[in-house]
Design a protein around this motif. Structure first.
Motif, short mmCIF file in Angstrom:
data_model
loop_
_atom_site.label_atom_id
_atom_site.label_comp_id
_atom_site.label_asym_id
_atom_site.label_seq_id
_atom_site.Cartn_x
_atom_site.Cartn_y
_atom_site.Cartn_z
N LEU A 137 -15.39 -21.26 -13.17
CA LEU A 137 -15.55 -19.81 -13.18
C LEU A 137 -14.18 -19.19 -12.94
CD1 LEU A 137 -18.69 -18.96 -10.98
CD2 LEU A 137 -18.41 -18.49 -13.42
N ARG A 138 -14.04 -17.95 -13.40
CA ARG A 138 -12.85 -17.18 -13.08
C ARG A 138 -13.27 -15.88 -12.43
NH1 ARG A 138 -8.56 -14.34 -17.18
NH2 ARG A 138 -10.32 -12.89 -17.34
N LEU A 139 -12.83 -15.69 -11.21
CA LEU A 139 -13.08 -14.43 -10.52
C LEU A 139 -11.90 -13.49 -10.76
CD1 LEU A 139 -14.39 -15.71 -7.07
CD2 LEU A 139 -15.65 -15.32 -9.19
N THR A 140 -12.22 -12.21 -10.85
CA THR A 140 -11.22 -11.17 -11.08
C THR A 140 -11.30 -10.13 -9.99
OG1 THR A 140 -11.34 -11.51 -13.47
CG2 THR A 140 -10.42 -9.43 -12.72
N CYS A 141 -10.17 -9.67 -9.53
CA CYS A 141 -10.10 -8.61 -8.52
C CYS A 141 -9.14 -7.54 -9.03
CB CYS A 141 -9.62 -9.17 -7.20
SG CYS A 141 -9.29 -7.90 -5.93
N VAL A 142 -9.68 -6.35 -9.30
CA VAL A 142 -8.87 -5.23 -9.78
C VAL A 142 -8.65 -4.26 -8.64
CG1 VAL A 142 -8.70 -3.36 -11.45
CG2 VAL A 142 -9.79 -5.52 -12.09
N ALA A 143 -7.41 -3.85 -8.46
CA ALA A 143 -7.06 -2.93 -7.39
C ALA A 143 -6.73 -1.55 -7.94
CB ALA A 143 -5.87 -3.46 -6.61
N SER A 144 -7.01 -0.55 -7.15
CA SER A 144 -6.61 0.82 -7.45
C SER A 144 -6.19 1.48 -6.16
CB SER A 144 -7.76 1.60 -8.11
OG SER A 144 -8.88 1.66 -7.24
N GLY A 145 -5.50 2.60 -6.28
CA GLY A 145 -5.01 3.27 -5.09
C GLY A 145 -3.53 3.02 -4.90
N ARG A 146 -3.16 2.44 -3.79
CA ARG A 146 -1.76 2.22 -3.48
C ARG A 146 -1.11 1.22 -4.44
NH1 ARG A 146 -1.05 1.14 2.82
NH2 ARG A 146 1.14 1.34 2.23
N THR A 147 0.20 1.22 -4.50
CA THR A 147 0.91 0.34 -5.41
C THR A 147 0.58 -1.11 -5.08
OG1 THR A 147 2.68 1.95 -5.55
CG2 THR A 147 3.15 -0.27 -6.35
N PHE A 148 -0.13 -1.74 -5.96
CA PHE A 148 -0.67 -3.07 -5.68
C PHE A 148 0.40 -4.14 -5.59
CE2 PHE A 148 -4.02 -5.77 -5.01
CZ PHE A 148 -4.10 -6.80 -5.91
N SER A 149 1.44 -3.99 -6.37
CA SER A 149 2.40 -5.08 -6.50
C SER A 149 3.22 -5.32 -5.24
CB SER A 149 3.34 -4.82 -7.67
OG SER A 149 4.07 -3.63 -7.44
N THR A 150 3.12 -4.44 -4.25
CA THR A 150 3.93 -4.61 -3.06
C THR A 150 3.24 -5.43 -1.99
OG1 THR A 150 3.10 -2.58 -2.03
CG2 THR A 150 5.02 -2.38 -3.45
N TYR A 151 2.05 -5.88 -2.23
CA TYR A 151 1.26 -6.57 -1.21
C TYR A 151 0.94 -8.00 -1.60
CZ TYR A 151 0.55 -1.79 0.26
OH TYR A 151 0.76 -0.52 0.67
N ALA A 152 0.64 -8.77 -0.60
CA ALA A 152 0.06 -10.08 -0.83
C ALA A 152 -1.45 -9.90 -0.94
CB ALA A 152 0.41 -11.03 0.31
N ARG A 153 -2.08 -10.78 -1.64
CA ARG A 153 -3.52 -10.69 -1.86
C ARG A 153 -4.16 -12.04 -1.56
NH1 ARG A 153 0.37 -9.04 -5.20
NH2 ARG A 153 -0.54 -9.71 -7.17
#
Length: 124
Positions: free
Chosen positions: A18-34
């Motif tokens: 399976l492939r899970l997907t997590c889409v972010a919105s709001g603050r600039t996503f690329s600056t964080y670890a996930r």
């Protein structure tokens, strides 16, 4: 604040992928670890995998090492978790999370934003 939405869960058989997907919105996503966490039936939520923003830092729980792969597409504000060779013990609700830390962290206490979760069920 970051809003996270997971998708891709489902019912599969042992050995499937399976492939899970997590889409972010709001603050600039690329600056964080996930990270990805899961909560198995009757158990506490635990760490599965994490990735830092540039994709160079990865970490996996021992139980998924070699079977799961976390990746990110910053242009799409999206993190993926590719899950291969699934086992019945992988059955859980899987949560995506975001943190202000710019390095890999495994404690859920260090994550400030969470998705609603997506159910993964692996049948024998």
């Amino acid at each position: 604040q970051v809003q996270l939405v997971e998708s891709g869960g489902g019912l599969v058989r042992a050995g499937d992928s399976l492939r899970l997907t997590c889409v972010a919105s709001g603050r600039t996503f690329s600056t964080y670890a996930r990270g990805w966490f899961h909560r198995a039936p009757g158990k506490e939520r635990t760490f599965v995998a994490a990735i830092i923003s540039n994709g160079d830092g990865l970490h996996y729980a021992d139980s998924v090492q070699g079977r799961f792969t976390i990746s990110s597409d910053n242009a799409k504000n999206t993190v993926y978790q590719h899950m291969n060779s699934l086992k019945p013990e992988d059955t859980a609700v899987y949560y995506c999370a975001a943190t202000d830390f710019s390095w890999v962290v495994t404690s859920q206490d260090n994550y400030h934003s969470w998705g609603q979760g997506t159910q993964v069920t692996v049948a024998t």
